[in-house]
Scaffold this motif. Structure first.
Motif, PDB file in Angstrom:
ATOM      1  N   GLU A 151       0.830  -1.323   0.134  1.00  0.00           N
ATOM      2  CA  GLU A 151      -0.016   0.115   0.086  1.00  0.00           C
ATOM      3  C   GLU A 151       0.847   1.093   0.085  1.00  0.00           C
ATOM      4  N   LEU A 152       0.875   2.214  -0.866  1.00  0.00           N
ATOM      5  CA  LEU A 152       1.485   3.263  -1.235  1.00  0.00           C
ATOM      6  C   LEU A 152       1.375   4.425  -0.512  1.00  0.00           C
ATOM      7  N   TYR A 154       3.677   5.535   2.541  1.00  0.00           N
ATOM      8  CA  TYR A 154       4.163   5.677   3.890  1.00  0.00           C
ATOM      9  C   TYR A 154       5.458   5.308   3.886  1.00  0.00           C
ATOM     10  N   PRO A 184      -0.791  10.911   1.690  1.00  0.00           N
ATOM     11  CA  PRO A 184      -0.042  10.560   2.777  1.00  0.00           C
ATOM     12  C   PRO A 184       1.645  11.017   2.427  1.00  0.00           C
ATOM     13  N   HIS A 467      -2.099  10.498   9.646  1.00  0.00           N
ATOM     14  CA  HIS A 467      -1.062   9.609   8.933  1.00  0.00           C
ATOM     15  C   HIS A 467       0.217   9.799   9.281  1.00  0.00           C
TER      16      HIS A 467
ATOM     17  N   GLY B 183      -2.182  14.877   4.896  1.00  0.00           N
ATOM     18  CA  GLY B 183      -1.904  14.286   3.651  1.00  0.00           C
ATOM     19  C   GLY B 183      -2.950  14.643   2.637  1.00  0.00           C
ATOM     20  N   PRO B 184      -4.248  14.254   2.941  1.00  0.00           N
ATOM     21  CA  PRO B 184      -4.989  14.364   1.588  1.00  0.00           C
ATOM     22  C   PRO B 184      -5.136  15.809   1.196  1.00  0.00           C
ATOM     23  N   LEU B 464      -3.018   8.425  -8.603  1.00  0.00           N
ATOM     24  CA  LEU B 464      -2.491   7.493  -7.659  1.00  0.00           C
ATOM     25  C   LEU B 464      -2.974   7.857  -5.993  1.00  0.00           C
ATOM     26  N   PHE B 491      -7.492  -1.627  -0.523  1.00  0.00           N
ATOM     27  CA  PHE B 491      -7.018  -0.057  -0.641  1.00  0.00           C
ATOM     28  C   PHE B 491      -8.259   0.731  -0.499  1.00  0.00           C
ATOM     29  N   SER B 538      -0.534  -8.045   1.471  1.00  0.00           N
ATOM     30  CA  SER B 538      -0.898  -6.702   1.727  1.00  0.00           C
ATOM     31  C   SER B 538      -2.060  -5.956   0.923  1.00  0.00           C
ATOM     32  N   HIS B 539      -2.228  -6.751  -0.202  1.00  0.00           N
ATOM     33  CA  HIS B 539      -3.671  -6.644  -0.934  1.00  0.00           C
ATOM     34  C   HIS B 539      -4.704  -7.271  -0.580  1.00  0.00           C
TER      35      HIS B 539
END
Lengths: 790, 790
Positions: A151-152, A154, A184, A467, B183-184, B464, B491, B538-539
């Motif tokens: 998961e991208l 971090y 993040p 985050h 972050g957002p 992304l 995700f 992770s997915h």
């Protein structure tokens, strides 16, 4: 502190560049081999279908870039004797990182069946992304990793977390240009405002612009480079660009650029550590622009692949069935000249093997990356001395987190090198202001007259980003330290997904023998759903508990201490625990103290228990069980119990309080699960249970549906009704109030007579009276606002 | 397109500045009044304790800045006849926004009891953050809002979402400097890479640096201003700084700066709309630096308040009890000279009232901010024509999302002005590549040779960042348009918290009569937990469903179509629906097609049903029920049913498939809930149910615990066991495979004899054989990989 390039051992030579290139080719060769080959790893014979894996899984595109970075970092480590680790943002590039760990020997040390010879190389290739082998990402299985790249977003926050309080550590961090688009990650650049160059280590970000994601170019590769550099400079970095597609040129530029960056880091640290005022320096970073899938097939079936998004995963997809693809793969592999890289036994030739650092200097063996190895217990002051003496039952009325704050202050004092308190600008708001007596907040921005508790030397981390708090803390824990993250309850959902990944890491590492347990990730959630007096509906959500209990039972714990003393006991337990995610939810507003410190300790040790003093069953079988979990539900339950005692004295009421939510589950489902026999003794097998719960009521059903008495369980909790209103109006909106609990009892205990019918009507009237009063006067009716036990 | 300041009506005069200042003072006065006063709104008598609210709730600090921005935007709207709306990032500053909506009359139109006179002003003050009144944030109750500011980080993405496909709209967006740390928000600046100046409207970001959060200074106010501007320029903006603490100076600078920014927007749009190549312009934005709590008490009890974090909420906290505080409040209120601002009836004097725009030009009445008013149905091609003809049962084997892709393509074609497909670089990967036949991806960055499906004119949004996809779509939906967000299942947890806030918005607006229903927020989740062949653990996370079902039943729907035809039917339904959150989970890999289009429609309409053709109960009471939800569980269940039919032909097996998960709940809990009688008919009241479920098994228990036959329900699902492995190994790891389902049946149907015992052992052996084969060959055993129904 790091050596500089004025040292002759650091200077770059041409021969060194050739060796670097050979090392890079070896790593690239091994990366391709992992994705494709089942056998014939040294290409002793022409590639045949049976040498190829049946399912081609893995990501090639990012590998050559990661391999490039890795070998250059190795050179710097050896030349400068650096204590360095690597965080790999594009963590799907596991073939690259695994290749390097094999080249430096760590992989074989951790996995003895994968030796550094031909048989080992065969196994290295076979087991990659193969059933029973290592996963396709830089997972916990990969030595040297603290960061799984699935998961991208971090990587950079993990890198900073690792650097805090590690003055001699340099954390290199490859940030993918895809990852850079995430919120993040975009929010992570400002982490350097919280890094103290005198006390903390250094982070060296390497933004790798290979230009493409899965199927798209990246934004940061397609805005003007001047704009990109402007962003990075604005965030306080000095970016150095290394760009090219000619290996030897890129090697030379990258090596000298890396030297320059490391010289600057050395200079920054030396300046900061001379004493005097610490200021925020302009930290160096590298922007690396190389082709995606570099050195891979330029074209496949007439379509460009190298330097495009098509090299993201497996550039040649039909290698087993299509002879042309197979021939192309063989050409590709042979282009690295494996015969120069590996000796006849399959081991890397000495010119390559000797380039790697030794022992713990290898990034794959750096002890910081297996934090449990470095973990030292916290020095914990005796929490019992911070307890609130209980006078009358329910007295004094105190804010639980405020009481805890004194203890947290002394935890901070006693552990100046290994503990951090983090919060999104909510430490004070969550009642933990006492912590600032022990430490300021870390802040390297401008400090102005009138500011409070801000200093570069501060140890409390406050930034308005859940985050960052989560990511910094994860990085800090994974490198062997301790911490507490305090947040408003509702907004901890912001890191739901990060929690998932950390829980997976904990779950997986329990079964990796060489990974040592790390300190638990402790959440202290306050400003919870029932007391959002200022903020209303947007701040009301108790669902984080539900999210957490979906994780593997071995790694999650949820605590709902009902008062200040139980909170102290629970937090002490959490800070001593290892390898868990502990969620603790506690109020900050004044609330009754129910248990003496001694009773609190016993109660927390049991996790749940009958509160004899509150009930009227006096050791006999009760008519009804009033269960409660959470501070506000406990208050309402005790008020209901008092109403029942007063108005229906013949009714035998048992009051049960639950601190450790996992006790409700069967013991087969959770290590804390209460055996059925005990559950039945406490909750009975046939009497109504009215359960007042802090969160969404369904969770209690989900935890208890296998219990004998589940059919008689009736749960009140938060049912998503809220707004800005008074505390008692909030519980009324959700039918969790004392009067409704009494009504629930009356409706479920059939043998009650006309007194009960009368009481029921009185409860209905009381609710209406409270509602009317609140709508008129804007505060709670004195009969509930001023209620005292007894 | 907007008028420019060459137009004489736009030019600023001194008299205008005075009127602007008066308007600002009026708004500030009304803001303070809302926080403090219950009565005596015009200060006709000295403030007395009974005029003060008993609980002081609200946020003052950001109000003067918001009021300043509001009045200046009003001036520009009137002068240029702008179609403008405002997104308020610091949405806790509701007193300010409410004050302005009252000044321009909209509040009184929406809430007739709050007129523009003294009685109305009293009620305006009383009902703010008061039980039964409006909440303390810019919630859905506030006219003109599409953005509740409770959870910070999403203002700018909402603003961009509103601007897409609204060429004449200017969306002003105040970003708080606290919010900017998230972050957002940090990831939102790059939204301008996806905004087409020819087709879309404009966003005017106003970064408000008031310097402080709850208890801390903000990072962006404490880094060098040159650095801040460097960041913003790097993100493609032309930032203009307006700074000061002298009102008239700030008024003049802000007015001229706003003129300049709006002129630039006009010039950018005019250039882009002349035809020819559309390029990414440098959009203007404003950096506004004014004191927090400006014009409030400079000091309270000897401590500085104005211009510090102490003005964040309620600067004077003891106004009821402390006469000094009360006197200070009165001084503060009178400092705005209310007698000049309101006439004797309490209405704003004409010089003020006339400054506001009229009708739908008022930001509080702009129809875009009540999107349902503008909502037009989608033109939907007949999905039945896209269905897959079913030959043999289970044939053809197709990717469900791929089939859907053709329909989505034609939805895009048929709705060039009101539909967007969004994804985090996963549209192609999720099987929806056909969409690119209808439209490219929107991209205003550099486009290079070899790029595919990228153009400024594209309508598909790929970045992304799940946060951006979610936030843009929310903004787009809230302003009356339609869309689908496609993501990897795991995700989507990244936006859990955003989902919470949107669900709250939908829940609240159902009960606000003047808010019109908007289009549903549709998630199409693919690359789901069972088919992460490339990516592993992770997915793998199916917990988003659990998160969603905690929301209010009226606004959430979850669908698990078992094949391509059911997916088509469900998506058509979702795109026609209003005011829901629809979660649809479907596979992208080749999978059997079970139902003809006609059967699929019937099945989806029912939401669940008995698949007679798959069972052996032929209308009689079965011995066991095999239930399934999700494409992979359905496949395993049918394979299990076939094994049972073959080996235990005497066993009466019923197969039930569930598409609409909410059907499982009692009808009292969810509008889709199946009545108990129907549930009992389908699932029986006493036979074992073996339920193969897509996600965490506990969810099925939580949905069904009140059903009669719940004690006999046994659920298999994802129990957090995963890695990179084959599809069948994944189901085996979680005991969801066909063999284990057969074992479950045998273990739970007591009357089966020795044949069953033999079959049970065969199933155990088959599992071992499959595991061994996979570990050896790296792919699934042919007996499962090549399985066909029948």
């Amino acid at each position: 502190m790091v050596k500089t390039s004025t040292d002759p051992r650091v200077r770059l030579t041409d021969g060194e560049l050739d060796r670097i290139d050979a090392y890079w080719r070896a790593a690239n060769y091994l990366s391709v081999g992992q994705i494709y080959l089942l056998a014939n790893p040294l290409l002793r014979e022409p590639l045949a279908p049976e040498h190829i894996k049946p399912r081609l899984l893995g990501h090639w595109g990012t590998d050559p870039g990661l391999n490039l970075v890795y070998v250059h970092l190795n050179r710097a480590i050896v030349a400068r004797d650096l204590d360095m680790m690597l965080v790999t943002g594009p963590g799907h590039g596991a073939p690259a990182i695994i290749a390097n760990t094999w080249l430096e020997g760590t992989f074989s040390e951790r996995y003895p069946s994968v030796g550094r010879d031909e048989i080992g190389m065969t196994e290295l290739f076979r087991q990659f992304s193969f059933p029973g082998g290592v996963p396709s990402h830089v997972a916990a299985d990969v030595p040297g990793s603290i960061h799984e790249g699935g998961e991208l977003g971090y990587s950079l926050m993990h890198a900073y977390g690792a650097a805090f309080d590690n003055p001699d550590l340099v954390v290199a961090c490859v940030v993918g240009d895809g990852e850079a688009e995430t919120g993040p990650l975009a929010g992570s650049w400002l982490s350097n405002v919280f890094l103290n160059p005198a006390r903390d280590g250094a982070v060296l970000p390497i933004l790798h612009l290979n230009g493409f994601k899965i199927a798209n170019p990246t934004v940061y590769a397609r805005i003007p480079e001047t704009d990109l550099l402007s962003i990075l400079r604005g965030y306080g970095y000095q970016p150095y660009v290394v760009a090219g597609d000619q290996p030897m040129e890129v090697h030379r530029t990258l090596a000298t650029t890396l030297d320059r960056a490391l010289d600057e880091i050395a200079e920054i640290q030396s300046r900061a550590r001379r004493g005097g005022r610490v200021e925020r320096p302009r930290w160096p970073m590298i922007v690396l622009r190389t082709p995606k899938g570099w050195t891979g097939p330029a074209e496949v079936d007439g379509v460009p692949v190298e330097g495009t998004f098509r090299s993201h995963q497996v550039p040649l997809s039909e290698v087993r069935t299509n002879p042309q693809h197979r021939a192309e793969l063989e050409r590709w592999l042979r282009s690295y000249r494996p015969e120069e890289l590996f000796d006849p036994t399959g081991a890397p030739v000495p010119a390559i093997a000797d380039l790697a650092p030794l022992g713990g200097r290898r990034m794959s063996a750096n002890p910081h990356t297996n934090g449990g190895e470095l973990l030292r217990d916290l020095v914990l002051p005796d929490y019992r001395e911070y307890g609130v003496p209980v006078g009358e039952r329910g007295e004094p009325v105190v804010g639980a987190t405020g009481v805890l704050g004194d203890w947290v202050r002394d935890v901070i004092r006693a552990n100046p090198d290994r503990f951090r308190l983090l919060g999104p600008d909510e430490v004070e708001s969550n009642g933990l202001g006492a912590a600032f007596e022990a430490s300021d907040r870390t802040f390297l921005g401008a400090i102005e007259p009138g500011d409070e508790h801000l200093a570069p030397e501060g140890r409390i981390m406050e930034v308005l980003s859940e985050h960052l708090c989560q990511g910094w803390l994860e990085g800090y824990l994974l490198t062997g330290r301790h911490g507490v993250f305090t947040s408003y309850e509702a907004f901890i959902h912001i890191v739901d997904s990060m929690l998932n990944q950390h829980a997976k890491w904990l779950k997986v590492t329990r079964d990796i023998p060489w990974r040592r347990p790390i300190a638990s990730l402790n959440y202290l959630l306050s400003s919870h759903v029932w007391r959002q007096d200022h903020n209303g509906f947007s701040h009301q959500d108790p669902g984080f508990i539900d999210h957490v209990v979906n994780k593997k039972a071995e790694v999650v714990r949820v605590y709902l201490p009902p008062d200040a003393n139980t909170l102290l006991s629970i937090m002490d337990h959490c800070l001593r625990s290892r390898h868990y995610i502990n969620v603790v939810i506690a109020g900050k507003q004044g609330a009754p103290t129910w248990l003496s410190m001694e009773d609190a300790i016993l109660h927390c040790r049991r996790g749940l228990g009958i509160w004899d003093w509150a009930g009227t069953d006096t050791g006999t079988q009760p008519d009804v069980v009033l269960a409660c979990a959470g501070d506000v539900p406990t208050l309402e339950t005790l008020a209901a119990a008092e109403l029942l005692r007063h108005h229906l004295p013949q009714l035998k009421v048992r009051v049960v309080n639950i601190v450790d939510l996992m006790r409700l589950q069967p013991e087969s489902e959770h290590p804390h699960g209460l055996p059925d026999s005990e559950f039945n003794t406490i909750f009975t097998t046939d009497k109504p249970i009215i359960f007042a719960y802090h969160g969404y009521p369904w969770l209690i059903h989900r935890l208890t549906y296998r219990r004998t008495n589940h059919p008689n369980l009736h749960v009140r909790g938060y049912k998503e009704e809220g707004t800005t209103t008074t505390p008692f109006d909030m519980v009324m909106l959700n039918d969790l109030d004392r009067f409704h609990l009494v009504i629930d009892v009356i409706d479920r205990v059939p043998q009650l007579g006309p007194t009960a019918a009368h009481l029921r009507q009185a409860m209905v009237d009381a609710r209406q009276e409270c509602r009317d009063y609140t709508r008129t006067y804007g505060e709670d009716h004195p009969m509930v606002a001023d209620w005292h036990w007894g």
